[in-house]
Design an enzyme around this catalytic site. Sequence first.
Site, mmCIF file in Angstrom:
data_model
loop_
_atom_site.group_PDB
_atom_site.id
_atom_site.type_symbol
_atom_site.label_atom_id
_atom_site.label_comp_id
_atom_site.label_asym_id
_atom_site.label_seq_id
_atom_site.Cartn_x
_atom_site.Cartn_y
_atom_site.Cartn_z
ATOM 1 N N GLY A 1 10.949 -2.583 5.820
ATOM 2 C CA GLY A 1 10.181 -3.580 5.564
ATOM 3 C C GLY A 1 10.092 -4.283 4.162
ATOM 4 O O GLY A 1 9.876 -5.126 3.437
ATOM 5 N N HIS A 2 8.726 -3.850 3.318
ATOM 6 C CA HIS A 2 9.054 -3.666 2.024
ATOM 7 C C HIS A 2 9.958 -3.876 0.849
ATOM 8 O O HIS A 2 10.107 -4.818 0.990
ATOM 9 C CB HIS A 2 8.078 -2.537 1.926
ATOM 10 C CG HIS A 2 6.824 -1.714 2.305
ATOM 11 N ND1 HIS A 2 6.641 -0.778 2.845
ATOM 12 C CD2 HIS A 2 5.234 -2.944 2.867
ATOM 13 C CE1 HIS A 2 5.235 -0.541 3.672
ATOM 14 N NE2 HIS A 2 4.574 -1.797 3.196
ATOM 15 N N LYS B 1 5.229 -10.313 9.552
ATOM 16 C CA LYS B 1 4.266 -8.550 10.416
ATOM 17 C C LYS B 1 2.846 -8.564 10.966
ATOM 18 O O LYS B 1 1.940 -8.904 10.891
ATOM 19 C CB LYS B 1 5.031 -7.116 9.658
ATOM 20 C CG LYS B 1 3.911 -6.350 10.269
ATOM 21 C CD LYS B 1 4.444 -6.025 11.202
ATOM 22 C CE LYS B 1 3.448 -4.598 11.298
ATOM 23 N NZ LYS B 1 2.189 -3.931 11.188
ATOM 24 N N MET C 1 1.033 -1.297 0.189
ATOM 25 C CA MET C 1 -0.192 0.131 0.030
ATOM 26 C C MET C 1 0.454 1.354 0.197
ATOM 27 O O MET C 1 0.353 2.170 0.616
ATOM 28 C CB MET C 1 -0.948 0.040 1.405
ATOM 29 C CG MET C 1 -1.851 -1.579 1.227
ATOM 30 S SD MET C 1 -3.464 -0.832 1.714
ATOM 31 C CE MET C 1 -2.485 -0.181 3.323
ATOM 32 N N GLY C 2 2.143 1.115 -0.802
ATOM 33 C CA GLY C 2 3.066 2.572 -0.371
ATOM 34 C C GLY C 2 3.780 2.630 0.689
ATOM 35 O O GLY C 2 3.366 2.412 1.801
ATOM 36 N N ALA C 3 3.564 3.841 0.688
ATOM 37 C CA ALA C 3 4.799 4.573 2.057
ATOM 38 C C ALA C 3 5.999 3.599 2.353
ATOM 39 O O ALA C 3 6.089 3.039 3.719
ATOM 40 C CB ALA C 3 4.037 5.024 3.156
ATOM 41 N N HIS D 1 9.030 1.469 3.299
ATOM 42 C CA HIS D 1 10.254 1.317 4.375
ATOM 43 C C HIS D 1 10.903 0.001 4.416
ATOM 44 O O HIS D 1 10.659 -0.725 3.333
ATOM 45 C CB HIS D 1 9.616 1.565 6.050
ATOM 46 C CG HIS D 1 8.329 0.599 6.534
ATOM 47 N ND1 HIS D 1 8.380 -1.128 6.478
ATOM 48 C CD2 HIS D 1 7.154 0.703 6.673
ATOM 49 C CE1 HIS D 1 7.804 -1.311 6.295
ATOM 50 N NE2 HIS D 1 6.679 -0.238 6.261
ATOM 51 N N GLN E 1 -2.848 -12.098 7.973
ATOM 52 C CA GLN E 1 -2.967 -11.810 6.321
ATOM 53 C C GLN E 1 -1.912 -12.826 5.714
ATOM 54 O O GLN E 1 -3.026 -13.600 4.321
ATOM 55 C CB GLN E 1 -2.417 -10.176 6.045
ATOM 56 C CG GLN E 1 -2.320 -10.413 4.700
ATOM 57 C CD GLN E 1 -2.435 -8.696 4.710
ATOM 58 O OE1 GLN E 1 -2.777 -7.571 4.827
ATOM 59 N NE2 GLN E 1 -0.588 -8.172 3.792
ATOM 60 N N SER F 1 4.010 1.531 8.053
ATOM 61 C CA SER F 1 3.528 2.759 7.685
ATOM 62 C C SER F 1 2.520 3.624 9.006
ATOM 63 O O SER F 1 3.187 5.318 9.151
ATOM 64 C CB SER F 1 3.156 2.988 6.669
ATOM 65 O OG SER F 1 3.333 1.895 5.608
HETATM 66 P P1 AMP Z 1 1.190 -3.243 3.341
HETATM 67 O O1 AMP Z 1 1.876 -2.068 2.611
HETATM 68 O O2 AMP Z 1 1.651 -2.332 4.992
HETATM 69 O O3 AMP Z 1 -0.087 -3.545 3.222
HETATM 70 O O4 AMP Z 1 2.039 -3.898 3.781
HETATM 71 C C1 AMP Z 1 3.277 -4.906 2.207
HETATM 72 C C2 AMP Z 1 3.527 -5.946 2.397
HETATM 73 O O5 AMP Z 1 4.661 -5.601 3.707
HETATM 74 C C3 AMP Z 1 2.891 -7.360 3.376
HETATM 75 O O6 AMP Z 1 3.339 -8.023 2.861
HETATM 76 C C4 AMP Z 1 2.940 -6.804 4.725
HETATM 77 O O7 AMP Z 1 2.971 -8.056 6.003
HETATM 78 C C5 AMP Z 1 4.505 -6.307 4.304
HETATM 79 N N1 AMP Z 1 5.367 -5.348 5.680
HETATM 80 C C6 AMP Z 1 5.261 -4.557 5.965
HETATM 81 N N2 AMP Z 1 6.003 -4.218 6.920
HETATM 82 C C7 AMP Z 1 6.732 -5.391 7.394
HETATM 83 C C8 AMP Z 1 7.858 -5.909 7.965
HETATM 84 N N3 AMP Z 1 8.186 -4.242 8.787
HETATM 85 N N4 AMP Z 1 8.515 -6.383 7.695
HETATM 86 C C9 AMP Z 1 8.377 -7.262 6.967
HETATM 87 N N5 AMP Z 1 7.432 -7.426 6.185
HETATM 88 C C10 AMP Z 1 6.796 -5.941 6.493
#
Ligand code: AMP
Length: 283
Positions: free
Chosen positions: A37-38, A150, A31-33, A35, A154, A187
Amino acid sequence: MIETVKTITELRRHLDQWRAGGETIGLVPTMGALHEGHLSLVRVARAKAGRTVATLFVNPAQFGEGEDFDQYPRDADDDAQKLENEGCDLLFRPAAEEIYPPGHVTRVTIERLGDILEGEFRPGFFAGVATVVTKLLLQALPDFAVFGEKDYQQLLVIRRLTRDLDIPVAIEAAPTVREDDGLALASRNAYLTSDEREIAPVLFGTLSQVAENVGRGASGNLRAEEQAAWGRDQLERAGFGKVEYFTVRDAETLEPVARASRPARVLAAAWLGKARLIDNVAV
Ligand code: AMP
């Protein structure tokens, strides 16, 4: 700059070409933003695939009434730059109407697994996630897609739906990336004040402590409920607001732990100021 496409037709044109050239394709939905982790998911994909595609879509269907859809952090230019630096090959950044054109009424729901924990406190959340992920997987038909541990529930929901719907895409899990003090990158951490940011690592610290305690009892009585109650109490004492759940569950079904011989996971969701933090740790 990284090539960006906004329509399913353009996305498929690129991927068809790559597939015809015999290349393996990895997909990283976000979903962007973005970091670290992504970006770690992009690295996992690049290590396994000849071509890596990231998607950026703030999915309205997974935000509930009164949730933070409007405030959710967005910086598409910065995201594109980060993906470019990471060596990602393509960015799919559709508008809402591309994913949900007028008349769109189909939803993917996951019974039981989608109704508990996150699903209990965010009704409709997993239907929103499952619907958009199903669509992205079918639009791209990559060899595999990467998701973060994380968001552990999901990840299980997505594994389940690919099996149940016979979607021929492998689901790869990537470990949680954390700050030095243990706070999982997210995010929504941007919502924390500096005082709250000091408190936030208590979530991971407590989950880890409970995981260790439950693991130590693995040969006999897990005392899982007692441990979870202690964890909840620790968060409240540290200054967290509502602790929505703090629980030890079967790592595959997320049902309450029955037997010590099965892998378990400790999961929690708690509010800290305006931020709803979730995290989980393996026992
Ligand atoms: P989101 O943009 O928050 O929907 O996350 C997109 C993907 O990034 C999802 O598969 C999340 O599980 C993964 N994600 C988000 N935060 C982290 C993190 N700190 N470490 C590893 N994967 C992450």
